[in-house]
Write an enzyme that holds these catalytic residues in place. Structure first.
Site, PDB file in Angstrom:
ATOM      1  CE  LYS A  26      37.134  60.823  28.472  1.00  0.00           C
ATOM      2  NZ  LYS A  26      37.994  59.907  27.707  1.00  0.00           N
ATOM      3  CD  GLN A  77      37.196  57.458  25.100  1.00  0.00           C
ATOM      4  OE1 GLN A  77      37.422  58.636  25.346  1.00  0.00           O
ATOM      5  NE2 GLN A  77      37.199  56.541  26.040  1.00  0.00           N
ATOM      6  CG  ASP A 104      43.677  60.962  26.648  1.00  0.00           C
ATOM      7  OD1 ASP A 104      43.129  61.027  27.764  1.00  0.00           O
ATOM      8  OD2 ASP A 104      43.145  60.474  25.651  1.00  0.00           O
TER       9      ASP A 104
HETATM   10  N1  GUN Z   1      39.721  54.740  27.079  1.00  0.00           N
HETATM   11  C1  GUN Z   1      39.626  54.413  28.389  1.00  0.00           C
HETATM   12  N2  GUN Z   1      40.141  55.391  29.156  1.00  0.00           N
HETATM   13  C2  GUN Z   1      40.567  56.352  28.302  1.00  0.00           C
HETATM   14  C3  GUN Z   1      41.176  57.609  28.498  1.00  0.00           C
HETATM   15  O1  GUN Z   1      41.460  58.058  29.618  1.00  0.00           O
HETATM   16  N3  GUN Z   1      41.454  58.319  27.389  1.00  0.00           N
HETATM   17  C4  GUN Z   1      41.167  57.844  26.142  1.00  0.00           C
HETATM   18  N4  GUN Z   1      41.499  58.606  25.092  1.00  0.00           N
HETATM   19  N5  GUN Z   1      40.604  56.682  25.919  1.00  0.00           N
HETATM   20  C5  GUN Z   1      40.301  55.941  27.010  1.00  0.00           C
END
Ligand code: GUN
Length: 288
Positions: free
Chosen positions: A53, A97, A120
């Protein structure tokens, strides 16, 4: 029949070109879009995700701030970091995350993020906006799946879309997005008695469970569009989705690969949401 591939890498590349251009415009106006990524603990998969990311931000002209905290971090300390980032004008998006360590309440943590920075799309305010069809941030993975369907000119009106999985991150928002495009939507899950009987009726199948070979060729209607959100390792340790790609690609009309399908699109939509947050913070009208 051999299915056509929906290439998430190629589509991401195309969308990221537009994102980089919009980021450059914002920067020229004095605001570089900024994303804060918070990782708590040392989950190896999460470390790879956050690194990707942050890398994608840098490659497309977005500023990113990666905060890595030990698993022992208290929830109060994390909430206090989120409060500071909510008030930081250089940060337009905040991503925590998941999963978080067991001593933390993920719901409370997500709700602490300002809805204006919830890139998100997990905050209750974002979920409510999606539910009611009002403007808000859409969760990145189902948003990316919708972009993939759009890229092949799939008109969902009147189609039967079957979503396998009911998570807050993928299954539920995916179903709402398909419904908003006037598909007839079925949501299947672990308590669905005869999954194959339902998937065989589907014009579009989205598999989002996290189980190798969940969807096999005999479960797919000829010509259907198959979107594979799964991210698993098979017995040989190879990355694979929820779909038996070799078999299903002989029946489906369109199919997404793993890797190279939904994965890159999730990150692309995160960049898109961060741009949207920045444009809104700068008082610009929402772009499509
Ligand atoms: N863990 C697995 N997929 C995601 C996501 O799209 N965003 C976040 N913040 N954590 C995750």
């Amino acid at each position: 029949m051999t299915a056509q591939l929906i290439d998430g890498i190629a589509l991401s590349k195309q969308l990221r070109t537009g994102i980089a251009q919009r980021a450059a415009v914002l920067q020229a106006q004095g605001t570089q879009p900024g994303l804060a990524v918070l990782l708590v603990g040392d989950n190896p998969a999460s470390q790879v995700y956050v690194r990707n990311k942050v890398k994608a931000c840098h490659e497309n002209g977005l500023h990113s701030l990666l905060e890595q905290h030990p698993a022992s971090l208290s929830e109060a300390a994390l909430l206090s970091r989120i409060a500071a980032l909510n008030n930081d004008p250089t940060i337009h998006g905040i991503l925590v995350q998941l999963p978080l360590p067991a001593h933390m309440d993920a719901h409370r943590v997500i709700e602490a993020i300002s809805p204006a920075k919830d890139v998100d799309g997990f905050h209750v305010a974002s979920a409510g906006a999606l539910m009611t069809g009002t403007p808000g941030f859409w969760p990145c993975t189902p948003y990316g799946c919708m972009k993939m369907l759009e890229s092949i000119g799939c008109n969902l009106r009147g189609k039967h879309a079957v979503v396998i999985g009911r998570s807050n991150i993928v299954g539920k928002p995916m179903a709402l997005m398909l419904l908003a495009q006037s598909a007839t939507v079925s949501i299947c899950h672990s308590a669905t008695p005869d999954l194959a009987a339902i998937t065989r009726q589907a014009d579009v199948v989205v598999a989002a469970v996290g189980k190798v070979n969940l969807l096999t060729a005999d479960m797919v209607k000829p010509g259907a569009v198959v979107i594979d959100v799964g991210m698993n390792r098979n017995a040989q340790g190879k990355l694979c989705g929820d779909v038996d790609f070799a078999g299903v690609s002989q029946v489906a009309g369109w199919i997404t690969p793993v890797p190279g399908g939904v994965g890159p699109m999730t990150i692309t939509m995160l960049l898109m949401n961060t741009l949207q947050a920045c444009e809104q913070a700068s008082g610009q009208p929402a772009a499509a």
